[in-house]
Scaffold this active site. Structure first.
Site, PDB file in Angstrom:
ATOM      1  N   HIS A 133       0.921  -1.320  -0.086  1.00  0.00           N
ATOM      2  CA  HIS A 133       0.026   0.103  -0.014  1.00  0.00           C
ATOM      3  C   HIS A 133       0.916   1.210  -0.190  1.00  0.00           C
ATOM      4  O   HIS A 133       1.600   1.485   0.971  1.00  0.00           O
ATOM      5  CB  HIS A 133      -0.809  -0.051   1.128  1.00  0.00           C
ATOM      6  CG  HIS A 133      -1.783  -1.314   1.245  1.00  0.00           C
ATOM      7  ND1 HIS A 133      -3.234  -1.000   0.532  1.00  0.00           N
ATOM      8  CD2 HIS A 133      -1.768  -2.469   1.877  1.00  0.00           C
ATOM      9  CE1 HIS A 133      -3.461  -2.459   0.754  1.00  0.00           C
ATOM     10  NE2 HIS A 133      -3.067  -3.040   1.317  1.00  0.00           N
ATOM     11  N   LEU A 134       0.890   1.978  -1.135  1.00  0.00           N
ATOM     12  CA  LEU A 134       1.651   3.223  -1.210  1.00  0.00           C
ATOM     13  C   LEU A 134       0.955   4.423  -0.824  1.00  0.00           C
ATOM     14  O   LEU A 134       1.795   5.376  -0.883  1.00  0.00           O
ATOM     15  CB  LEU A 134       2.247   3.212  -2.683  1.00  0.00           C
ATOM     16  CG  LEU A 134       3.284   2.219  -2.924  1.00  0.00           C
ATOM     17  CD1 LEU A 134       3.888   2.278  -4.515  1.00  0.00           C
ATOM     18  CD2 LEU A 134       4.556   2.047  -1.940  1.00  0.00           C
ATOM     19  N   ASN A 145      -6.453   0.711  -3.389  1.00  0.00           N
ATOM     20  CA  ASN A 145      -7.327   1.286  -2.404  1.00  0.00           C
ATOM     21  C   ASN A 145      -6.859   2.608  -1.904  1.00  0.00           C
ATOM     22  O   ASN A 145      -6.473   2.904  -0.676  1.00  0.00           O
ATOM     23  CB  ASN A 145      -7.574   0.586  -1.239  1.00  0.00           C
ATOM     24  CG  ASN A 145      -6.387   0.189  -0.413  1.00  0.00           C
ATOM     25  OD1 ASN A 145      -5.323   0.152  -0.821  1.00  0.00           O
ATOM     26  ND2 ASN A 145      -6.691  -0.064   0.969  1.00  0.00           N
ATOM     27  N   ASP A 180      -8.603  -5.398  -2.612  1.00  0.00           N
ATOM     28  CA  ASP A 180      -8.074  -5.419  -1.172  1.00  0.00           C
ATOM     29  C   ASP A 180      -8.284  -4.428  -0.252  1.00  0.00           C
ATOM     30  O   ASP A 180      -8.081  -3.326  -0.475  1.00  0.00           O
ATOM     31  CB  ASP A 180      -6.456  -5.413  -1.284  1.00  0.00           C
ATOM     32  CG  ASP A 180      -5.684  -5.971   0.207  1.00  0.00           C
ATOM     33  OD1 ASP A 180      -6.071  -6.954   0.383  1.00  0.00           O
ATOM     34  OD2 ASP A 180      -5.415  -5.013   0.664  1.00  0.00           O
ATOM     35  N   HIS A 201      -2.886 -12.509   1.645  1.00  0.00           N
ATOM     36  CA  HIS A 201      -2.517 -13.002   3.129  1.00  0.00           C
ATOM     37  C   HIS A 201      -3.228 -13.842   3.776  1.00  0.00           C
ATOM     38  O   HIS A 201      -4.231 -13.801   4.603  1.00  0.00           O
ATOM     39  CB  HIS A 201      -2.875 -11.533   3.925  1.00  0.00           C
ATOM     40  CG  HIS A 201      -4.003 -10.740   3.580  1.00  0.00           C
ATOM     41  ND1 HIS A 201      -5.307 -11.214   3.156  1.00  0.00           N
ATOM     42  CD2 HIS A 201      -3.977  -9.616   3.173  1.00  0.00           C
ATOM     43  CE1 HIS A 201      -6.048 -10.285   2.981  1.00  0.00           C
ATOM     44  NE2 HIS A 201      -5.226  -9.169   2.933  1.00  0.00           N
ATOM     45  N   ASN A 256      -5.472  -6.623   9.624  1.00  0.00           N
ATOM     46  CA  ASN A 256      -6.640  -7.492   8.876  1.00  0.00           C
ATOM     47  C   ASN A 256      -5.935  -8.020   7.624  1.00  0.00           C
ATOM     48  O   ASN A 256      -5.479  -7.475   6.798  1.00  0.00           O
ATOM     49  CB  ASN A 256      -7.741  -6.186   8.310  1.00  0.00           C
ATOM     50  CG  ASN A 256      -8.944  -6.940   7.719  1.00  0.00           C
ATOM     51  OD1 ASN A 256      -8.839  -8.321   7.638  1.00  0.00           O
ATOM     52  ND2 ASN A 256      -9.894  -6.227   7.142  1.00  0.00           N
ATOM     53  N   ASP A 271       1.926  -6.655   2.544  1.00  0.00           N
ATOM     54  CA  ASP A 271       0.859  -5.943   2.987  1.00  0.00           C
ATOM     55  C   ASP A 271       1.374  -4.894   3.888  1.00  0.00           C
ATOM     56  O   ASP A 271       0.534  -4.306   4.571  1.00  0.00           O
ATOM     57  CB  ASP A 271      -0.092  -6.838   3.733  1.00  0.00           C
ATOM     58  CG  ASP A 271      -1.456  -6.231   3.853  1.00  0.00           C
ATOM     59  OD1 ASP A 271      -1.608  -5.169   3.360  1.00  0.00           O
ATOM     60  OD2 ASP A 271      -2.358  -6.720   4.669  1.00  0.00           O
ATOM     61  N   HIS A 292       0.210   3.635   8.248  1.00  0.00           N
ATOM     62  CA  HIS A 292      -0.815   4.781   8.926  1.00  0.00           C
ATOM     63  C   HIS A 292      -0.015   5.704   9.538  1.00  0.00           C
ATOM     64  O   HIS A 292       0.959   5.476  10.423  1.00  0.00           O
ATOM     65  CB  HIS A 292      -1.806   4.116   9.754  1.00  0.00           C
ATOM     66  CG  HIS A 292      -2.492   3.048   8.984  1.00  0.00           C
ATOM     67  ND1 HIS A 292      -3.575   3.384   8.127  1.00  0.00           N
ATOM     68  CD2 HIS A 292      -2.647   1.843   9.128  1.00  0.00           C
ATOM     69  CE1 HIS A 292      -4.105   2.332   7.576  1.00  0.00           C
ATOM     70  NE2 HIS A 292      -3.738   1.396   8.319  1.00  0.00           N
TER      71      HIS A 292
END
Ligand SMILES: [Zn+2]
Length: 424
Positions: free
Chosen positions: A54-55, A86, A146, A226, A272, A299, A303
């Site tokens: 996730h970039l 996402n 995802d 995952h 998750n 994954d 954050h």
């Protein structure tokens, strides 16, 4: 000229790199005036490939950008990452995936291959422009909602059918939404004692069971993101025994950590799918070693502090992972005797590249191949220091933990992106 590197953990050899390509491999090669890099005691692996990153750009540049994320990737030994869809806006059109692809090319630290959304806005209702994304400059081949599950069986069936036309694959985040409403952690003994709403294993396993049957029914290719439970392993093992075209990934954190950590109420452990039990961890390790699980994928989910340093129920789900992945795999799989370095290269480079079809990555360390390489010091021991991370976020569950190994150098087509453990 890389001197005395142990390719896949073998005997020390020299690797001559010319024009971004491995030109020669052998003992005590003659110097030809090139830059020399001493790799005594270091293991040489092909550049790692992450199928699940996730970039956060566009939209959440406070958590990560393509630039900061690819810096983190290079520091972790990765030469290619696959950017999940996402973002804000969602990567569900040719325009957005091309934007991410261009940002990746401009970053220069590693290659970025965008993943396209399966459905418009990740809403699970209407197929996104899969064909347009496949035909775009980004040449998307992996599609995933995802973060959310494609829970509608008809939509999932259509997506699986559609991607066959261009050799694509649907990567599913397997989470039955009704069974996980309000879920905070793994459903089990610990959730019962803590009084937190549980995320039951069956919510993952029931979707995987449905999806392998759907993939078989339409003769398409499914990738399961995952895997986190022993039961999921059994279903994937069964699907593979049938000869169905199913692959699966496991994250580093699911290979090392358990839901006992949630007793601390530290939201850094909120993720998750959730951390599961020790029995699940051992089943996942065994499945990765025997090939039932094909690959490790990070994954990596950055954050900002305000989304993590709050009460458990309000905190965001996810952990950063690019800069610790290889060390965690060494700890869980190599130092335990379950896998050797050749198998690490297979599961963290060759197979993820093969699943996505990304060109020029996941190639063997051989003459004539692109010089995408990582030099790794497996003897190193030290505490994880998130203050030294290149990622913009600090939500690592390994802060202060002693993990083995350290990425010393990363080369992308012969260019050093990391040297002496630092970004170039
Ligand atoms: Zn996911």
């Amino acid at each position: 000229m890389i001197r005395n590197a142990r390719i896949l953990g073998g005997e020390p050899q020299d690797i001559r790199v010319t024009d971004g390509v491995i030109a020669e491999i052998g003992a005590e090669l003659a110097a030809d005036g090139e830059q020399e890099i001493a790799a005594d005691g270091l293991i040489a692996l092909p550049g790692l490939v992450d199928l699940h990153t996730h970039l956060r750009e566009p939209g959440r540049e406070d958590a990560e950008t393509v630039l900061s994320g690819t810096k983190a990737a290079a520091k972790g030994g990765f030469t290619a990452v696959h950017a999940m869809a996402n973002t804000f806006p969602v990567a569900d059109t040719a325009g957005v995936v091309e934007q991410v692809w261009r940002l990746g090319r401009e970053s220069g630290y590693c290659d970025v291959q965008p993943i396209g959304a399966v459905t418009v806005g990740l809403e699970g209702k209407q197929l996104a422009e899969l064909g347009a994304m496949a035909d775009s400059a980004a040449q998307v081949r992996v599609f995933s909602d995802d973060g959310k599950c494609v829970d509608d069986a008809v939509i999932m069936r259509r997506a699986l059918e559609y991607v066959k036309a261009f050799g694509g694959v649907v990567a599913q985040h397997a989470q039955e939404p009704r069974l996980t409403e309000g879920a905070q952690m793994n459903e089990g003994v610990v959730s019962g004692e803590l009084g937190l709403a549980g995320w039951p294993a069956v919510a993952e396993e029931s979707i995987i069971a449905r999806d392998v049957l759907l993939a078989a029914h339409v003769g398409s290719r499914l990738h399961v993101c995952h895997l986190s439970t022993a039961g999921s392993v059994e279903i994937v093992r069964w699907a593979k025994s049938k000869g169905w075209d199913v692959t699966a990934e496991v994250t580093p954190h699911h290979l090392l950590l358990t839901d006992e950590l949630v007793r601390s109420y530290d939201a850094v452990y909120k993720v998750n799918p959730p951390l599961r039990t020790e029995a699940d961890v051992l089943a996942l390790r065994e499945a990765l070693a025997d090939g039932t699980i094909d690959i490790v994928a990070t994954d990596h989910a950055p954050h900002p502090a305000e989304d993590k340093q709050c009460e458990w129920s309000a905190a965001a789900m996810g952990m950063v992972g690019l800069e610790t992945a290889l060390s965690v795999v060494q700890s869980a799989m190599v130092d335990t005797g379950l896998m050797d370095w050749a198998e690490v290269a297979e599961r963290m480079s060759a197979k993820p590249a093969a699943i996505s079809g990304i060109p020029g990555h996941g190639r063997p360390v051989s003459v004539g191949e692109p010089a995408n390489l990582v030099l790794f010091d497996a003897q190193y021991r030290g505490a994880v220091n998130p203050d030294a991370f290149a990622t913009r976020s600090r939500n690592t569950p390994y802060r202060g933990m002693d993990l083995p190994g350290r990425v010393v150098a990363t080369f992308l087509r012969g260019d050093a992106k990391v040297l002496d453990g630092e970004l170039v």
